[in-house]
Enzyme design. Sequence first.
Site, PDB file in Angstrom:
ATOM      1  CB  THR A 199      -0.949  -0.095   1.270  1.00  0.00           C
ATOM      2  OG1 THR A 199      -1.711  -1.155   1.206  1.00  0.00           O
ATOM      3  CG2 THR A 199      -1.965   1.116   1.354  1.00  0.00           C
TER       4      THR A 199
ATOM      5  CE  LYS B 150      -5.154  -1.201   1.908  1.00  0.00           C
ATOM      6  NZ  LYS B 150      -5.538  -2.215   2.627  1.00  0.00           N
TER       7      LYS B 150
ATOM      8  CE  LYS C  12       1.666   2.574   4.084  1.00  0.00           C
ATOM      9  NZ  LYS C  12       2.138   0.923   3.588  1.00  0.00           N
TER      10      LYS C  12
HETATM   11  P1  NAD Z   1       6.054  -5.837   7.347  1.00  0.00           P
HETATM   12  O1  NAD Z   1       7.035  -5.077   7.911  1.00  0.00           O
HETATM   13  O2  NAD Z   1       5.651  -7.131   8.026  1.00  0.00           O
HETATM   14  O3  NAD Z   1       6.829  -6.561   5.852  1.00  0.00           O
HETATM   15  C1  NAD Z   1       7.746  -5.918   5.215  1.00  0.00           C
HETATM   16  C2  NAD Z   1       8.754  -6.605   4.727  1.00  0.00           C
HETATM   17  O4  NAD Z   1       9.604  -5.843   3.763  1.00  0.00           O
HETATM   18  C3  NAD Z   1       9.788  -6.774   6.119  1.00  0.00           C
HETATM   19  O5  NAD Z   1      10.084  -8.289   6.225  1.00  0.00           O
HETATM   20  C4  NAD Z   1      11.092  -6.064   5.593  1.00  0.00           C
HETATM   21  O6  NAD Z   1      12.317  -6.595   5.927  1.00  0.00           O
HETATM   22  C5  NAD Z   1      11.101  -6.221   3.968  1.00  0.00           C
HETATM   23  N1  NAD Z   1      11.893  -5.114   3.261  1.00  0.00           N
HETATM   24  C6  NAD Z   1      11.760  -3.728   3.575  1.00  0.00           C
HETATM   25  N2  NAD Z   1      12.550  -3.125   2.847  1.00  0.00           N
HETATM   26  C7  NAD Z   1      13.166  -4.144   2.083  1.00  0.00           C
HETATM   27  C8  NAD Z   1      13.984  -4.115   1.037  1.00  0.00           C
HETATM   28  N3  NAD Z   1      14.709  -2.980   0.564  1.00  0.00           N
HETATM   29  N4  NAD Z   1      14.440  -5.314   0.465  1.00  0.00           N
HETATM   30  C9  NAD Z   1      13.778  -6.479   0.782  1.00  0.00           C
HETATM   31  N5  NAD Z   1      12.948  -6.439   1.893  1.00  0.00           N
HETATM   32  C10 NAD Z   1      12.788  -5.501   2.434  1.00  0.00           C
HETATM   33  O7  NAD Z   1       4.873  -5.390   6.364  1.00  0.00           O
HETATM   34  P2  NAD Z   1       3.414  -6.073   6.313  1.00  0.00           P
HETATM   35  O8  NAD Z   1       2.433  -5.852   7.146  1.00  0.00           O
HETATM   36  O9  NAD Z   1       3.783  -7.480   5.580  1.00  0.00           O
HETATM   37  O10 NAD Z   1       2.730  -4.879   5.064  1.00  0.00           O
HETATM   38  C11 NAD Z   1       3.575  -4.838   3.785  1.00  0.00           C
HETATM   39  C12 NAD Z   1       2.496  -3.989   3.047  1.00  0.00           C
HETATM   40  O11 NAD Z   1       1.125  -4.536   2.812  1.00  0.00           O
HETATM   41  C13 NAD Z   1       2.386  -2.429   3.574  1.00  0.00           C
HETATM   42  O12 NAD Z   1       2.293  -1.608   2.483  1.00  0.00           O
HETATM   43  C14 NAD Z   1       0.991  -2.645   4.372  1.00  0.00           C
HETATM   44  O13 NAD Z   1       0.480  -1.289   4.531  1.00  0.00           O
HETATM   45  C15 NAD Z   1       0.296  -3.428   3.405  1.00  0.00           C
HETATM   46  N6  NAD Z   1      -0.954  -4.113   4.119  1.00  0.00           N
HETATM   47  C16 NAD Z   1      -0.675  -4.626   5.448  1.00  0.00           C
HETATM   48  C17 NAD Z   1      -1.856  -5.162   6.099  1.00  0.00           C
HETATM   49  C18 NAD Z   1      -1.631  -5.900   7.363  1.00  0.00           C
HETATM   50  O14 NAD Z   1      -2.364  -6.383   8.086  1.00  0.00           O
HETATM   51  N7  NAD Z   1      -0.324  -6.234   7.835  1.00  0.00           N
HETATM   52  C19 NAD Z   1      -2.742  -5.270   5.430  1.00  0.00           C
HETATM   53  C20 NAD Z   1      -3.036  -4.793   4.104  1.00  0.00           C
HETATM   54  C21 NAD Z   1      -2.136  -3.940   3.302  1.00  0.00           C
END
Ligand code: NAD
Length: 295
Positions: A95, A170, A245
């Site tokens: 997102t 979204k 966010k």
């Molecule tokens: P998270 O922080 O658990 O996962 C993100 C991952 O990206 C981490 O493991 C981090 O190490 C990795 N990362 C960051 N920079 C990186 C790079 N340069 N190279 C490789 N890996 C890298 O976050 P999440 O909860 O999985 O959310 C991910 C996305 O999904 C976000 O944009 C969030 O807004 C969206 N989202 C989350 C949810 C939820 O309930 N968690 C629901 C809908 C949407």
Amino acid sequence: MARIGFIGLGNMGGPMSRNLVRAGHTVKGFDLSDEAMRFAIQAGVQRAATAADAAREVEVVVTMLPVGSDVRAVLLGSGVVEATAPGTVLIDCSTIDVETAQAMHRAATEIGRFMLDAPVSGGTKGADAGTLTFMCGGDPAVFERAAPILRGMGRNVVLCGGPGMGQVTKICNNMIAGITILAAAEALTLGERLGVDRQTLYDVISTSTGRSYIFNEACPIPGPVPGAPASNDYRPGFAAKLMLKDLRLAQAAAATGGASTPLGATAAAAYAMHVNNGFGELDSASIIKLVNPDI
Ligand code: NAD
């Protein structure tokens, strides 16, 4: 079955990549976190040495990263787009802000790659169960190529319009969710303070015109919905910091698009205070603490 590179194997990307493996695809994954890598490898994902490595010799690259600057850094800074073969489909499920999403479409298409923005709704439960909704933006022909891959991770896969329109859809959805949780928190606090018990308030409102998915399923007051985060110490679920966010993304998009969103602005300000008060890691329903100091 496709060869897929998956970058960002966190709370969402971890289970999503596992579901792609279960669907029969070959998945090469990369994450900066060792723990995230370990989880994915146990699930059958192959280890890529770098983000660019995950993008080589695959037909599709999926990214699931925290914010727009991460997506830009990975796709352009780490050379992911350049590492892909011509004709590769890049699907960004993070997102992020609409501007970055559209800039990524331009950067990919300029050198003969295809891009789809495909943020999700359904949270970590949906990621785990493979029941996410994907809101997609991009060219219809690219959507047709990406849709079978996305169906390996979700139930509803919808093309919302051209580049960036998945992100727009979204943030509109989450703006409603953020405003509605705050409205529910205020109403439940008011009703209880004036003398009606919370279960009665819930039973009546959840079957009256005040009902909604948020009120009925994610009721922000502890008790009436046993499975909701409110009844489980506000364990996420969907963390308050992520709601903030998304509400900020909606405000930025509203400013760019000249839209008037006073309730969205109020919800964003309320969540900013709540996160500043130290509650960012709790579920977004914990916003009730802002209006009800007894909780
Ligand atoms: P998270 O922080 O658990 O996962 C993100 C991952 O990206 C981490 O493991 C981090 O190490 C990795 N990362 C960051 N920079 C990186 C790079 N340069 N190279 C490789 N890996 C890298 O976050 P999440 O909860 O999985 O959310 C991910 C996305 O999904 C976000 O944009 C969030 O807004 C969206 N989202 C989350 C949810 C939820 O309930 N968690 C629901 C809908 C949407």
